[in-house]
Design a protein around this motif. Sequence first.
Motif, PDB file in Angstrom:
ATOM      1  N   ASP A  77      62.796  79.050 -14.720  1.00 19.04           N
ATOM      2  CA  ASP A  77      63.569  77.824 -14.903  1.00 19.04           C
ATOM      3  C   ASP A  77      63.175  77.267 -16.264  1.00 19.04           C
ATOM      4  O   ASP A  77      62.119  76.668 -16.421  1.00 19.04           O
ATOM      5  CB  ASP A  77      63.276  76.818 -13.800  1.00 19.04           C
ATOM      6  N   THR A  78      64.008  77.508 -17.242  1.00 22.36           N
ATOM      7  CA  THR A  78      63.781  76.999 -18.589  1.00 22.36           C
ATOM      8  C   THR A  78      64.592  75.722 -18.737  1.00 22.36           C
ATOM      9  O   THR A  78      65.812  75.746 -18.577  1.00 22.36           O
ATOM     10  CB  THR A  78      64.209  78.042 -19.645  1.00 22.36           C
ATOM     11  N   GLU A  79      63.925  74.620 -19.025  1.00 19.55           N
ATOM     12  CA  GLU A  79      64.608  73.339 -19.166  1.00 19.55           C
ATOM     13  C   GLU A  79      64.691  72.955 -20.642  1.00 19.55           C
ATOM     14  O   GLU A  79      63.689  72.986 -21.363  1.00 19.55           O
ATOM     15  CB  GLU A  79      63.869  72.250 -18.398  1.00 19.55           C
TER      16      GLU A  79
ATOM     17  N   GLY B  29      72.831  73.115 -14.404  1.00 21.16           N
ATOM     18  CA  GLY B  29      72.285  74.343 -14.942  1.00 21.16           C
ATOM     19  C   GLY B  29      73.193  75.549 -14.935  1.00 21.16           C
ATOM     20  O   GLY B  29      74.334  75.514 -14.479  1.00 21.16           O
TER      21      GLY B  29
ATOM     22  N   TYR C 223      68.340  79.301 -15.343  1.00 21.81           N
ATOM     23  CA  TYR C 223      67.628  79.945 -14.265  1.00 21.81           C
ATOM     24  C   TYR C 223      67.796  81.460 -14.242  1.00 21.81           C
ATOM     25  O   TYR C 223      68.821  81.994 -14.666  1.00 21.81           O
ATOM     26  CB  TYR C 223      68.180  79.486 -12.910  1.00 21.81           C
TER      27      TYR C 223
ATOM     28  N   ASP D  67      73.971  74.595 -10.331  1.00 21.26           N
ATOM     29  CA  ASP D  67      73.189  73.368 -10.350  1.00 21.26           C
ATOM     30  C   ASP D  67      72.053  73.365  -9.322  1.00 21.26           C
ATOM     31  O   ASP D  67      71.114  72.593  -9.447  1.00 21.26           O
ATOM     32  CB  ASP D  67      74.099  72.159 -10.113  1.00 21.26           C
TER      33      ASP D  67
ATOM     34  N   PRO E 108      72.626  66.487 -18.009  1.00 20.22           N
ATOM     35  CA  PRO E 108      71.236  66.623 -17.558  1.00 20.22           C
ATOM     36  C   PRO E 108      71.139  66.763 -16.037  1.00 20.22           C
ATOM     37  O   PRO E 108      71.853  66.092 -15.295  1.00 20.22           O
ATOM     38  CB  PRO E 108      70.586  65.329 -18.049  1.00 20.22           C
ATOM     39  N   GLY E 109      70.287  67.684 -15.607  1.00 23.04           N
ATOM     40  CA  GLY E 109      70.111  67.977 -14.187  1.00 23.04           C
ATOM     41  C   GLY E 109      70.946  69.155 -13.716  1.00 23.04           C
ATOM     42  O   GLY E 109      70.697  69.708 -12.641  1.00 23.04           O
TER      43      GLY E 109
ATOM     44  N   GLY F  55      67.112  68.475 -20.547  1.00 22.84           N
ATOM     45  CA  GLY F  55      67.437  68.129 -19.170  1.00 22.84           C
ATOM     46  C   GLY F  55      68.336  69.129 -18.469  1.00 22.84           C
ATOM     47  O   GLY F  55      68.679  68.958 -17.302  1.00 22.84           O
ATOM     48  N   LEU F  56      68.741  70.202 -19.159  1.00 18.64           N
ATOM     49  CA  LEU F  56      69.564  71.266 -18.573  1.00 18.64           C
ATOM     50  C   LEU F  56      68.642  72.376 -18.101  1.00 18.64           C
ATOM     51  O   LEU F  56      67.623  72.662 -18.719  1.00 18.64           O
ATOM     52  CB  LEU F  56      70.540  71.810 -19.619  1.00 18.64           C
ATOM     53  N   HIS F  57      69.014  73.025 -17.002  1.00 19.57           N
ATOM     54  CA  HIS F  57      68.195  74.095 -16.435  1.00 19.57           C
ATOM     55  C   HIS F  57      68.892  75.437 -16.615  1.00 19.57           C
ATOM     56  O   HIS F  57      70.083  75.568 -16.354  1.00 19.57           O
ATOM     57  CB  HIS F  57      67.939  73.833 -14.951  1.00 19.57           C
TER      58      HIS F  57
END
Length: 128
Positions: free
Chosen positions: A64-66, A31, A73, A56, A28-29, A69-71
């Motif tokens: 930015d699709t979350e 990407g 981009y 990241d 999480p956090g 908790g993962l992004h």
Amino acid sequence: MAGNAPLSKLNLSPRIIQWFKEEMHLQPGQGIKFFGKVYGETNAHTGFSAGMARCDHPNKPVIDTEVDGLHFYVQAADYWFFEGLDAQIDYDEGIDGPSYYFTPNDGSKLDTVASASVKSQHTDCNYN
């Protein structure tokens, strides 16, 4: 970016999310960025294919699709590849990685054949 056109979307299947977690060791956090690259094709592009890389801390993300908790981009400099299109990103067992399928986000239809794109070695998160 187009003035009144709807912003493109990234739609990721649960299976590709799991692949990113396992293969890219995402927490999480963290990407992934998506971009267009020369050579190859998609169902919406001739001479260009889709690429992805761990990222990241993106530079000027416009999408930015979350998920979990993962992004995921698309940076401003790469938006040309996605503009006017929504991307369905799924897991392709044949290449053991992501496949990309694009649909116009204005309700029109594409007149091409779908194809998958392979993983990219593009690793500089702030390349664009």
